[in-house]
Design an enzyme around this catalytic site. Sequence first.
Site, mmCIF file in Angstrom:
data_model
loop_
_atom_site.group_PDB
_atom_site.id
_atom_site.type_symbol
_atom_site.label_atom_id
_atom_site.label_comp_id
_atom_site.label_asym_id
_atom_site.label_seq_id
_atom_site.Cartn_x
_atom_site.Cartn_y
_atom_site.Cartn_z
ATOM 1 N N ARG A 266 3.919 9.770 -9.970
ATOM 2 C CA ARG A 266 3.684 9.838 -11.411
ATOM 3 C C ARG A 266 2.738 10.957 -11.603
ATOM 4 N NH1 ARG A 266 1.487 4.385 -10.760
ATOM 5 N NH2 ARG A 266 3.332 3.391 -10.781
ATOM 6 N N ALA B 44 0.849 -1.252 -0.128
ATOM 7 C CA ALA B 44 0.079 -0.060 0.078
ATOM 8 C C ALA B 44 0.961 1.376 -0.125
ATOM 9 C CB ALA B 44 -0.829 0.131 1.312
ATOM 10 N N GLU C 106 10.138 3.002 6.724
ATOM 11 C CA GLU C 106 10.135 1.542 6.600
ATOM 12 C C GLU C 106 10.989 0.858 7.671
ATOM 13 O OE1 GLU C 106 8.083 -1.093 5.491
ATOM 14 O OE2 GLU C 106 9.459 -2.331 6.471
ATOM 15 N N CYS D 228 2.524 -12.623 0.213
ATOM 16 C CA CYS D 228 1.759 -13.831 -0.303
ATOM 17 C C CYS D 228 2.891 -14.825 -0.653
ATOM 18 C CB CYS D 228 0.711 -13.471 -1.188
ATOM 19 S SG CYS D 228 0.252 -11.914 -1.437
#
Lengths: 459, 459
Positions: A23, A13, A36, A46
Site C-alpha cells: 500500500r 502477520a 509460504e 481461529c
Amino acid sequence: MSERMVVIGGDAAGMSAASQARRLRQAEELEIVVFERGHFTSYSACGIPYWVGGDVDDRDDLIARTPEEHRARGIDLRLRTEVVEIDVPGRRVRARDLETGAQSWTGYDKLVIATGATPIRPPLPGIDAAGVHGVQTLDDGQALIDTLESIEGRRAVVVGAGYIGVEMAEALITRGYDVTMINRGAEPMATLDPDMGVLIRKAMEGMGIRVIGGTEVTAVRTDDAGRVRAVATADDEYPADVVVFGIGVRPATDLARAAGLPLGAYGGLLTDLAMRVRGHENIWAGGDCVEVLDLVSGSERHIPLGTHANKHGQIIGSGVGGDYATFPGVVGTAVSKVCDLEVARTGLREKEARAVGLQFVTVVIESTSRSGYFPGTSLMTVKMIAERRTGRLLGVQIVGREGAGKRIDIAAVALTTRMTVEQMVALDLGYAPPFSPVWDPVLVAARKAVAAVRKDCRG
Amino acid sequence: MSERMVVIGGDAAGMSAASQARRLRQAEELEIVVFERGHFTSYSACGIPYWVGGDVDDRDDLIARTPEEHRARGIDLRLRTEVVEIDVPGRRVRARDLETGAQSWTGYDKLVIATGATPIRPPLPGIDAAGVHGVQTLDDGQALIDTLESIEGRRAVVVGAGYIGVEMAEALITRGYDVTMINRGAEPMATLDPDMGVLIRKAMEGMGIRVIGGTEVTAVRTDDAGRVRAVATADDEYPADVVVFGIGVRPATDLARAAGLPLGAYGGLLTDLAMRVRGHENIWAGGDCVEVLDLVSGSERHIPLGTHANKHGQIIGSGVGGDYATFPGVVGTAVSKVCDLEVARTGLREKEARAVGLQFVTVVIESTSRSGYFPGTSLMTVKMIAERRTGRLLGVQIVGREGAGKRIDIAAVALTTRMTVEQMVALDLGYAPPFSPVWDPVLVAARKAVAAVRKDCRG
C-alpha cells in the site's frame, strides 16, 4: 532504486505486512517476495473449529485473501516453498520447493519473519499414528476433516483443554461424536483461574462431553494398520477413532534460532516496539513466532492470537514501507464460546500475578446480563483482581451467557490505561434495560473490589 | 447524638442515598426521613416502555425495592408527601400530605435533593386533554396503560424522537397500534448525528412506524368530551386516540431555585465532586435534578439517566454517612434498542464538539459484529470523531444489530482516560470468530480516524 522485502510465512502477520508495505510502496520501489510452506494464505486459523463443527460450511470462507488476490496486487507469493535457512550477514534466505525439492537463495534488503507457531506434540509412543491430528493450519484442518469423513467410528478424544481443545470438543460433539477431553490441569481453560474453569467444565459436561482433568496422556495406542485405537493415561485408557491434540503451541523459531536471532524465555523472537528483531535494523518479526510485552506484568509473554498477528503485520508493513507505527504491548485479553457460555479473560490470573511479585485482592460477583426484569436476562460471573494498596486493576475473568464475553473489553481498556478499581466504579458505561442492569456487572465487581482493597488496607 | 438526614424524592438517587447512609450509620446515629410525592420508590423509569410494550409483564417487576422493604431497613419513608419549601437558613423543609393537604415542617442536619426531572410539556392548546400522556414516572406509566386498556381506537401519536419517544413508538406498535412519531429534528435521536439518525428512521419505518421529521406540534385537538382526537402541526393533522409526549425533560428544581440554591445553564443543581450543592456543606443533590460535568467538553450538561442517579445516590449516601467518594463526571454514554437495532453513543456529536470550540475529523466505517464467515454476523456502522492535531478521541456513535450496542463501552473508557485514536488502534480487545472480526469494528474506525488526523495535519 528498488529494494526487496522478503517475508517468511504467508498467514496473518506475513501477508498483512506484505499488503501494508505494498500500500505504501509501489512495485518499482519495493519488490515483495513471500515464502509460504502450505497451500493457503491469509486464513483464519481461529475459524478452524467452527469449520470442523459445521458452523462454517466451506474452507474457503476462512480465507480472507487468496494467493491469486495477493499476486494481483503485486506480491510474488511462492506457495509450498519452505525457507530452511536465514543468512543474516549475507542478507539472504535459502528456500526449498516442497514439490520438487529444489533449493535456491533469495537476497533481501528487508526481512520479515512470520513463521507462526508449532503445535506441541509430546514425544509419546504412537503420536504420529493415522487419526491423530492437530488444528494449527488450514492444511491441518483439512486433514482432520478428511479423517472424519473417512472413518466409521464415532469416538473422539481431545487432548488439552485450552481454547482450541474446548472448541474442538464442542465441534466434535456437534458432529455427533462421543467426545472425551483429557486435560493436565484440574479444570479446563488454564487461562482462567480454576474457580472459573469449573464453570466451563460443568457446561461441557452438560453438553455430554466427558471431561477428564488432572491427568496426562502417556501413549497413543494403535492397531495393526497403524491407526489410532485409544489414548492411554497413567490410570486408564480411552478408546478413540480420532484424536485431536490441542495442548498449546510454541513459537516456530528454529530457523531464527539457527540464524542467531534473539529469543526470549518462551522461545519467541524478541522485538522492539516497531516489531524489529532486537539488534537488527532490517529484520522484523510478528505474529505467533514472537513474544509480546505484557503491559500488566511488565514482562514478555507468548500469546499466539490472530488479532495480534494482524496488528503486527500492519505495523511491520508500515515500518518496511517507511512509515511509523508501534505495538505497545498486550494485556492478555481472550474471549471464547463454549456451548452457550461466553468465556473471557484479560490481565493476570492469580497465579500469574503472584509469579511477578504482585500482591492482590480478589472478588467474585454474580450479576445479570440485562436488567433483572428484562426478558432474556441471564447470570454472569465476574472475577476481578486488584493490587493491594494501590487498587490498580490486575485482571478480570467473566463467564456468562449472551452479552458476557465482550464486556471484557471494558477491563482491557482499563488495564491498558492502568486504572484503579475505584476509578472504574465511576465509568460511564452504556445502560439500558436490554443491555445491562443499572450497575453493569463489571462495575458491581469493581465496587466489591474497592471494598476489598480498603478492607485489606485496614487489616 | 443523633442526626437527621432528610431526602426529597424516593427514586433512584434518593433511595440509593438513603440506603447507603443506612448501611454506614445505624438508626441510633442517623434518622433518615424520605419524602416522596408518588406511590412508588426505587423503580426503573427506563423500564416503563418495556412494560407498556409487554416485554415486562408486571409493574412490580420494575420496582427494585418497595416502600415496605425500605421501612424495614429503618428508613422513615413518607409517600404521597410533597416537599413544597426548603428553608436553607432554618435547616428545615415544609412538606404537604397529598391526601389530606396537611402541611408541616421537618428539620434536617443533612439534606438530599433528589427531585428528578419534569417532562417538558409545551403550552399548547389541548395539551392537558384526556388521552395525552408522559412516561416519566411509574404513576405516568400506569396512567398510560389505563388509557390503552380503556380506549377503542388504535391510532397513537408519539411526540418526540429521543430515546423515550423511539422506545414508546416501538412499544405501541408492538401492542398493535397504528403509530405516528412526530419529531422536530430532521431525523430521530438527536443524541446522534443526523447521518446516524437516518439509520434509526429507516429501521422504524421498516417496522411500520410513520416517522414525521422536521416539524413541530402546534396543538392537540380534542372532541366534545375533552378527549384527544388529533395532533396538529403547522401543515397537517394526525388523528390520535392516544398521544405520548417524550420531548425531553428538565431538572425539577423549582424548589431549589426558590431556596436560592445554585443552578446551571440547563436549570440543574450545581454540585461539587462529592455531590454537595455548591456552597452548601450539608446539602447534597443527585440524579436527574443535577447537572454533571462532561469530561470530554469540560462543561456541565444535563443527562437524566438511571445509571448516573444510582451512582450519585451511592456517593451521597457515603458522604452523609461519613465516608468518602466522588463522582468525577460523565462522558455521555447512552445505549438503546430500536426494533432489532442497537444504538449507542458516547462523547460528543459533531455539533456538540463545535459548540465547545473543538475542531475535529470524522470517519464512518462499516464492519461486522462477528467474523465475516461466522453465522449470525451482521453489519455495524461506527462513526468516530477525533480532535484535529492531537488525535484525541472525542466521540463514537454505533448503530448495528446484536453485539453492537455495548461496544460503545470501549470508547467510554477510552474517553474517560483521554486516549488518542492512535492509542486505541493498539487496544487488546477480545477477539474470537463468534464475537468480532479480527479487527474489532471500533479498531477499524480508530485506524481510519488515525489516517484522517494525519491527512488533516498534512493538509
